[in-house]
Design a protein around this motif. Sequence first.
Motif, mmCIF file in Angstrom:
data_model
loop_
_atom_site.group_PDB
_atom_site.id
_atom_site.type_symbol
_atom_site.label_atom_id
_atom_site.label_comp_id
_atom_site.label_asym_id
_atom_site.label_seq_id
_atom_site.Cartn_x
_atom_site.Cartn_y
_atom_site.Cartn_z
ATOM 1 N N THR A 188 0.813 -1.214 0.000
ATOM 2 C CA THR A 188 0.000 0.000 0.000
ATOM 3 C C THR A 188 0.850 1.269 0.000
ATOM 4 O O THR A 188 0.365 2.339 -0.370
ATOM 5 N N LEU A 195 -3.793 3.607 -5.844
ATOM 6 C CA LEU A 195 -4.723 3.101 -4.841
ATOM 7 C C LEU A 195 -6.143 3.620 -5.059
ATOM 8 O O LEU A 195 -7.106 2.969 -4.660
ATOM 9 N N PHE A 257 -5.072 -1.795 3.823
ATOM 10 C CA PHE A 257 -5.867 -1.170 2.762
ATOM 11 C C PHE A 257 -6.934 -0.252 3.349
ATOM 12 O O PHE A 257 -7.179 0.842 2.826
#
Length: 317
Positions: A188, A195, A257
């Motif tokens: 991430t 993203l 996430f």
Amino acid sequence: MKKILFTATILLVSNVMIAQSEVTQEELREHIEFLSSDKNAGRFPGTKANKRVVKYIIKSFKKAGIEAYGKSYKQEFQAKIRVKKGEAPKPEATTWNVIGYIEGNDPVLKDEFIVLGAHYDHLGMGGPSSKSDHEGIHNGADDNASGTAALLEIGERIAANKHLLKRSVLLLAFGAEEQGLLGSKYFTENPVVPLSQVKLMVNMDMVGRLNNENHVYMGGAGTFPGGVELMKNLGEPLGLTVFAHPGSIGGSDHVSFYKKDISVMGIHTGGHPQYHTTEDTVDLINFPGQEKVCNYIYSALMKVATTDYKMEFIRQD
């Protein structure tokens, strides 16, 4: 005679293709037996076993026709190893996330991604996270060879039906989860796609011990519109009783996430006394149950990936 042989050959090939497009208990067992074998000694970061498992995952992706995203399936990173209180620090270990890619077909929605993930590492011979009173191989059959096997089997089924996809799918096998969600944190912070284009992350951590009541548990189902209702409804045809919590994000890789404002679901089949011990072995895996759970997760993923299902992040406090 030639016509009969030709027809028989077509039927044989067709049957093989159908078999490859389904999750099977035989392949789940094959994956978990390999991943949780004594030879792989608990799949600890930085070891030869870690490299062997990464090669196995890549080979499985290739066999299923799952491509790399970019030039390599591997995303290398350095993992800080946890130590017991008072112990000297250990050198950082080189390990990898393994990334597979299945492209969607919609000219617009293919630029949106659904992530299906599971961590492949475990505790090696024990360490500070072990709940055993002695050192020994922590095979980690449920935690998380079961999730990794599910990733490979569901990924294979998605690839066999990729013509149905509108959105694209990333398959992520995370390294060093047991050291503090390090693989998902690294991904991430260093994503291979923006993203903002990741619309949902589904994480599988301990999905091999479905109980007699067919209970499936998940956190984060309320982080996207209609998630709780969707996940409960999809469980009914499979005879599953789904506990879909809107929040309860939990402590596995999907947390990384969620912290980036991405909708998530963390799916598991419940805790057990063998968690983080040397007794988490393949003989305790419920393979018929895991097949059912894999088909459930596949159905959920395809519901979002093959339609224009409205996706937006909903924070759960």
